[in-house]
Design an enzyme around this catalytic site. Sequence first.
Site, PDB file in Angstrom:
ATOM      1  N   ASP A 201      62.994  69.523  60.635  1.00  0.00           N
ATOM      2  CA  ASP A 201      63.109  69.874  62.045  1.00  0.00           C
ATOM      3  C   ASP A 201      64.227  70.888  62.252  1.00  0.00           C
ATOM      4  O   ASP A 201      65.339  70.718  61.733  1.00  0.00           O
ATOM      5  CB  ASP A 201      63.398  68.607  62.857  1.00  0.00           C
ATOM      6  N   GLU A 270      60.470  73.871  60.053  1.00  0.00           N
ATOM      7  CA  GLU A 270      60.212  74.351  61.417  1.00  0.00           C
ATOM      8  C   GLU A 270      61.270  75.389  61.744  1.00  0.00           C
ATOM      9  O   GLU A 270      62.469  75.120  61.641  1.00  0.00           O
ATOM     10  CB  GLU A 270      60.280  73.197  62.414  1.00  0.00           C
TER      11      GLU A 270
END
Length: 537
Positions: A201, A270
Site C-alpha cells: 500500500d 500501489e
Amino acid sequence: MSRTPWWRGAVIYQVYPRSFQDANGDGVGDLPGLLARLDYIASLGVDAIWISPFFKSPMHDFGYDIADYRAVDPLFGTLDDFDRVLARAHALGLKVMIDQVLSHTSIEHAWFRQSRESRDNEKADWYVWADARADGAPPNNWLSIFGGGAWQWEPRRRQYYLHNFLTTQPDLNFHHPDVQQAALDNVQFWLDRGVDGLRLDAINFCFHDRLLRDNPPKPAEQRVGRGFSADNPYAYQFHYYNNTQPENLAFLERLRALLDRYPDAVALGEISAEDSLATTAEYTRDGRLHMGYSFELLTDDGSAGYVRTTVERLEAQMREGWPCWAVSNHDVQRVVTRWGGASPSPDLALQLLMLVCCLRGTACVYQGEELGLPEADLPFDAIRDPYGIAFWPDFKGRDGCRTPMPWDDSENAGFSDAAPWLPIPAAHARLAVAAQAGDATSTLERVRRFLAWRRQQPALVRGEIAFLDVPEPVLAFRRRSPEQTLLVAFNLSDAVQRVALPLARAPRSAMASDDGDSRWNAGDLLLAPRGRWFALA
C-alpha cells in the site's frame, strides 16, 4: 506456459474482508467467512486472492492503520483462522497475497506510543518529527490526502509529526535504518507463514524529503484528482517532497532481496505519484518490485483514447518490469457507475472486466465486479468513511464501493445474520450470486466462461501488445506470443460500430461471441453495442 511465473498474466481477486462474508454474526466480514467462500472464488477461474488488511487496528481507516503487523484483529478472527484460509486457498490452487502498509502505522502502535513520549527514547526517531516554525506553524506546507495539513502537534514532545493520511496514521521515518529493518522483519513474518505475495500500500510514501522543503503550487488547470476528490486541496500542490524520494529505490532493492529468498513470492506496489506511470516503470526495474499499479485506470475517463494512451505510455517506459491493471478497487467508485453513469448497459460490467484482463500485464478484479455491482448511493447517516464524512456532500467517500457482497435473496443478502456494517442496496441484492449462478446469460456465468477461455490463450497471459489505429469509441489491439497472435476489439459505446481494421488477411474467430452481433463482415468489423471481438491472426 508452465515456465511462466505464476503472477505474470494472472488474474488476482481482491477481497475486502470486512465486506465479504460474516461468519460470527456481528455484521462485519471476517476470515472464517472468507474461508467459507473460497470455493466460490476458485470457481471464478482466478489465480490468486489479495486480502485487504486484517491486522490488529483501531479501524480509524478500516485496517490501513495498523497497530500490530503480526496479529490478526479480533474483529476478523485469529492467526489460526488465517492459516486455515491459506491452507484451503492453496488446496484450491489459489495463491494468497496480503496487504502490507509499510509507510505509516496507527497512533496505537507500540512504536508510536513510545516515540511520542520524548525526544530521547529508543523509538524517538522512528517517526517523522519536526519543530514548529517561529510562529508556531507547522514546519512546511505539506498536505494530507484526507484534507488539511499533514502535520499534527504532539504536546508531549512539543513537536509536529507527519501524517500523509489521517492524523491517526503517523508516518514512519524510513531514513532510520532500524525502521527499514523492522519493516522487513514484519514482511518476513508473513512470508515464513506461507503467503505467496504482498500488495504494498502507498509504497512510494515510505520516504520524505530530509530538508522538509515546501511543495510548489499546482496551476488550477492541472488539479486533477487521482484516487481522491478533485475538490481536495491535496490537488493544489505538486507532491515533490512528501513522497517518491530517491532513497526509496535502495529500500525496494532490500525488500526484493528478501522476497527472492522465497520461491515464487511476488511484490505488487500501489503507486500514486506526480507521474505514476514513470514511477511504476522505475520501481519495477533493476531488481525492485515485480509489479506495480497506479490509479491511471481508476479515474473517470473510460474512453478508448485514454485507455490506449495510458497503456502505451507505460509500455514505452517499462522496459523490464511487469504492469498490473485495475479499473476498480476499495478506494474508488465502482467502474460500472464511474464509466457507465446512472443507467449503465447490462453488458458493460462484463466488457470492462474482459478489457482489463486483455491488457498486457496482470489484472486485479475487485469483489463484486464479476456480478456487475454498481456504486451504492448511501445517505449521510450511513457513511462510515472519515474521508467521505469530511468532504460530504461533494465527495461521498469510499463506502459506496465497500458495501457487503450480496450472496442470495435472504435478509442481509446472505452476508450476515446481523445488520451489516454498511447497508446493502436493493439493486445489489437483485444481482446476488444465487440469482446469477446457473444462468448462462448472467454476468457471473459469462465471466466464468471468459476467464476459463483466457487461461488457455498464451497471447493474453504473457504476450506483447500493440494497438491498432481505429477511431473512437473502439479500442483495438494485437496480443502476440511465440505460440499465438490474437486480435482484440472493444466497442466502448452503446451504439453499433463498424470499423475497418488494417489487416493483411481475414482473421479467424478465436472465441464465439456472446454479445449477439459482433463479427467480421466483408473486410469490416461490426461491433455490437458494448461488443467485444477476439480473432486469431
